[in-house]
Design a protein around this motif. Structure first.
Motif, mmCIF file in Angstrom:
data_model
loop_
_atom_site.group_PDB
_atom_site.id
_atom_site.type_symbol
_atom_site.label_atom_id
_atom_site.label_comp_id
_atom_site.label_asym_id
_atom_site.label_seq_id
_atom_site.Cartn_x
_atom_site.Cartn_y
_atom_site.Cartn_z
ATOM 1 N N LEU A 62 6.505 -41.074 10.225
ATOM 2 C CA LEU A 62 6.210 -42.508 10.235
ATOM 3 C C LEU A 62 4.723 -42.786 9.972
ATOM 4 C CD1 LEU A 62 8.508 -43.392 13.260
ATOM 5 C CD2 LEU A 62 8.919 -43.997 10.892
ATOM 6 N N LYS A 109 13.239 -43.541 16.403
ATOM 7 C CA LYS A 109 12.393 -43.829 15.246
ATOM 8 C C LYS A 109 11.915 -45.284 15.292
ATOM 9 C CE LYS A 109 12.667 -42.798 10.338
ATOM 10 N NZ LYS A 109 13.505 -42.342 9.250
ATOM 11 N N GLN A 147 8.126 -46.402 15.567
ATOM 12 C CA GLN A 147 7.588 -47.251 14.500
ATOM 13 C C GLN A 147 6.905 -48.489 15.090
ATOM 14 O OE1 GLN A 147 10.611 -48.011 11.608
ATOM 15 N NE2 GLN A 147 9.086 -47.980 9.964
ATOM 16 N N GLU A 202 2.932 -49.504 14.958
ATOM 17 C CA GLU A 202 2.473 -50.811 14.472
ATOM 18 C C GLU A 202 1.482 -51.428 15.460
ATOM 19 O OE1 GLU A 202 5.970 -53.088 13.505
ATOM 20 O OE2 GLU A 202 6.477 -51.647 11.935
#
Lengths: 368, 444
Positions: free
Chosen positions: A243, A357, A361, A365
């Protein structure tokens, strides 16, 4: 030296690296592996890499026990660990010590030994563990008809210290802003060290480090640290790195907690082993004055600073009370310091990857 | 006393005082209720213990929190109020006022996992809301489980108070040898010496030999009566209500070392059982008209705290006497008070013999040997293992133990899941149904 050589060592057991010697499996990073090595045996960490079932293990343990134990017990009961000459277990945690109770009755190995590990690192506790190591030494000597002399043991200690030094220099390189190794590859190397002869491993790692600067630069946007208990599957690290982040360091028992502290080569070797294993960066089971949550917190804080960590991912095996409780405290404390954290509960056998995931993620962010 | 008058300071503690005080007064008015183990004498001990906390605060007596694997005698000898955390948590679950479930929820909302043991989460949830008394120091042992180990670290971290920890060694099993090996006792008694120094320093007090001796002599009296009572429980039919051994355990955990109520209660249990045996009557025949004891049960694990009436339901409905439970099975012997050294050595034995800790902190064989011995000594017909969800160490051997108990004694074991402190996980009604099916299908 190619990184793929290390990957071969972390394949499902038995790997090609486990063919030349009698192999002793152990359940925990508190096992003094040097002693096993000095007896002419190959110490490896028990693992369930590649195994996908727990059904038989479940019938003896329960759904309230961690999936690492259920997986390894399943493998033992299905004869997948019959290549081992013996197993050493410890009172690391409730799950592991009780898994041992089941193994003893259902599938006793040829050689077996149980180490009573204190929760303190006081002089009395070090004496206690010294006696435990002596008992193990005597047991190995009688069982394998070998004398573990101080000289042999000192040689093994030197070898294992060398391994730690090499691994620490790999960690050192990961402090840099220009990275030439991913967290996944670094972790593969570290785990390989728990699954092969240290002589070969040290040679491989030395050659790898010599050519490190020639490796291509790693692209990444965030630097992450992974904290937890027992994690020995690179897929979790790969998931994070796929990622866009890079895992630069860790604090768990297959990582820095396994690597960090040296055995004092100037002291009586058995006492030195006892001292190193009890005083090393403590697992969350430890409650002594000098080995407790405060020490773990200080270690993690120094890691965050030294490795320029942007955020910390806490992983914990479901039903691991010890790590769950330690993570609880650590997350609150890091939040107060403004360090972003993510807590991921997981099962030993990889599952729910897409959900994980998504969470990682979202976390990355936030870091961005 | 109106309900509001019980609300003094700390919701958790106040609720307990209210429960035990009202319970005691009610029993005083009605006489002992059939089948209920919580009789007036037991309530007296608990009420005294709970009230004494407020006395301690008023008198500025230091308060030491401890876990249930540390004996309270040393605190009493140091004139320190011993605050047993598990009494707060577990007794509140017994009182079943529902507030304890709110505390569990609060602890979980704060980030503690659902599977962590509620024996500590209740307290933590209440503490986070400022509803518990604040201790001045803390002492806890590494036994009996990981949950205790780590959640006491959480509490230490929260309170930020001086803390002493006991490292209880894992015992190697040797069926030919004594329970204690030559290393364990000095290792542990050395730690007790350090604990004494710790509480003297942090409590600004001094434990003199005379004070220690008097305290231990008090606890010896209570323990002697308790052990005599447990012997009498081997009699068929059982002379006392199910759970009486557990209530004795609770009183020792809170008040061993004090004079008065704790000794009176143990003596009352002993005398009452003796009297019944002499008269040839059992607890069931005395309390349930035209019924005789039919089965004898060993409750292999901790009782269902949120629904203790299950035990009297078993007595009434199936004439089952639960003659022993794991927490009620006391193995610690009276302490030799001839010297300070003998006191410390025997106190180390007491720590190692603590119910649940004894069975939980060593290999399974210790646990199994105890169960087999109890089944034989107490003429048990079947075992019930209500496996508490927080106890992973116990669950990990439940399957194996069930098989081995059957093999070694011929006695069947019912195993089921329960959270002994949270009725929302498995309800009392469902537990009753499970027991009913077992009794009906297996035994009748």
């Amino acid at each position: 030296m190619s990184i793929e050589d290390f990957y071969e060592a972390i394949q499902p057991v038995p790997t090609k690296y486990m063919k030349n010697k009698k192999v002793i499996g152990s359940f925990c990073s508190y096992t003094p592996e040097e002693l096993i090595h000095a007896a002419g045996l190959l110490p490896i960490r028990m693992n369930g890499r590649g195994h996908k079932e727990t059904a038989l293990g479940d019938s003896f343990l329960s759904k309230f026990n961690c999936t690492f134990c259920r997986t390894t017990l399943d493998m033992i009961l299905k004869n997948k660990y019959d290549f081992l000459d013996g197993i050493i277990s410890l009172n690391s945690c409730d799950h592991i010590r009780r898994t041992w109770d089941n193994i003893k009755y259902e599938h006793p190995p040829k050689f077996s030994h149980f180490l009573s590990v204190p929760h303190h690192a006081s002089p009395a506790a070090i004496k206690w563990y010294t006696d435990e190591i002596i008992k193990l030494k005597n047991h190995l000597e009688t069982s394998y008809n070998i004398e573990i002399t101080n000289e042999r043991l000192k040689e093994s200690i030197k070898l294992f210290n060398k391994s730690r030094t090499l691994l620490k220099s790999l960690y050192e390189k990961r402090k840099e802003s220009e990275l030439k190794i991913t967290g996944t590859d670094a972790f593969a190397i570290i785990i390989a060290g728990t699954a092969m002869e240290k002589e070969i491993f040290n040679e491989m790692l030395t050659r790898f480090l010599e050519t490190y600067d020639e490796r291509p630069k790693v692209d990444y946007d965030r630097r992450v640290m992974v904290v937890g208990s027992l994690i020995d599957d690179i897929e979790y690290i790969k998931l994070i790195e796929d990622l866009g982040a890079v895992v630069v360091t860790d604090a768990h028992c297959f990582g820095s907690k396994y690597v960090w502290d040296m055995v004092d080569e100037t002291k009586n070797p058995i006492e030195a082993l006892s001292e190193r294993y009890l005083k090393k960066i403590p697992c969350s089971r430890m409650i002594g004055k000098n080995v407790n949550h405060d020490v773990r917190r200080a270690f993690i804080k120094s890691m965050i600073k030294d490795f320029y960590v942007d955020g910390v991912i806490f992983e914990s095996l479901k039903f691991c009370d010890l790590q769950g409780g330690d993570n609880y405290m650590m997350i609150r404390e890091l939040k107060e310091l403004g360090v972003p954290t993510l807590e991921l509960d997981r099962e030993y056998i990889i599952s729910g990857m897409s959900q994980m995931k998504t969470r990682v993620q979202a976390f990355l962010e936030v870091l961005a | 006393m109106s309900l509001d008058e019980y609300k003094v300071k700390y919701e958790l503690w106040d609720n307990l005082r209210q429960f035990f005080t009202i319970g005691r007064n009610l029993i005083g008015e009605l006489g002992s209720a059939p089948g209920v183990s919580f009789n007036g004498e037991f309530m007296n001990v608990m009420v005294d213990y709970l009230n004494n906390l407020y006395e301690a605060e008023k008198n500025k007596t230091p308060i030491a929190m401890y876990n249930f694997c540390v004996p309270p005698e040393l605190f009493y000898a140091a004139d320190i109020y011993p605050l047993c955390q598990e009494i707060g948590s577990v007794a509140l679950a017994i009182a079943n006022t529902q507030t304890h479930m709110g505390y569990i929820d609060y602890a979980e909302e704060s980030g503690l996992a659902r599977e962590q043991c509620n024996a500590q989460k209740i307290w933590i949830g209440a503490t986070l809301q400022d509803k518990t008394p604040r201790p001045d120091m803390m002492v806890y042992a590494s036994q009996p489980c990981d949950s205790t180990n780590i959640l006491y670290q959480v509490m230490k971290n929260y309170y930020n108070i001086p803390t002493f920890t006991f490292d209880i060694p894992y015992w190697h099993y040797d069926e030919k040898n004594e329970f204690y090996d030559e290393r364990t006792l000095p290792y542990l008694s050395g730690q007790i010496k350090k604990m004494i120094a710790f509480i003297e320093e942090n409590g600004k007090t001094k434990i003199t030999f005379d004070k220690l001796k008097t305290t231990v002599e008090n606890s010896n009296k209570a323990r002697e009566y308790t052990l005599e009572f447990l012997e009498l429980m081997k009699h068929k039919p059982s002379p006392a209500a199910s759970l009486t051994p557990f209530t004795l355990y609770m009183t020792l955990m809170a008040a061993a070392g004090t004079s008065g109520a704790v000794i009176d209660y143990a003596k009352w249990c002993r005398d009452d059982a003796k009297e019944k045996i002499k008269k040839g009557i059992g607890h069931i025949s005395e309390n349930y008209r035209k019924k005789e004891e039919k089965f004898r049960c060993f409750w292999v694990y901790i009782p269902i705290f949120f629904d203790p009436m299950i035990f009297s339901w078993m007595e009434q409905k199936f004439q089952i006497s639960t003659v022993m439970d794991m927490m009620g099975y006391q193995m610690a012997q009276p302490i030799d008070t001839s010297s300070e050294e003998s006191i410390l050595t025997d106190m180390a034995k007491t720590i190692l013999e603590m119910p649940m800790a004894r069975q939980s902190r060593g290999p399974m064989e210790y646990y199994l040997d105890d169960v087999v011995k109890i089944v034989k000594d107490y003429q048990i017909d079947f075992c019930i293992w209500g496996g508490h969800l927080g106890c992973k160490h116990s669950w990990a051997v439940a399957s194996m133990m069930k098989k081995l108990i059957q093999e070694r004694t011929g006695v069947p074991t019912l195993v089921f899941e329960v959270d002994t402190m949270d009725s929302r996980v498995v309800k009392g009604k469902e537990i009753r149904k499970t027991i009913q099916n077992f009794v009906t299908e297996i035994l009748q």
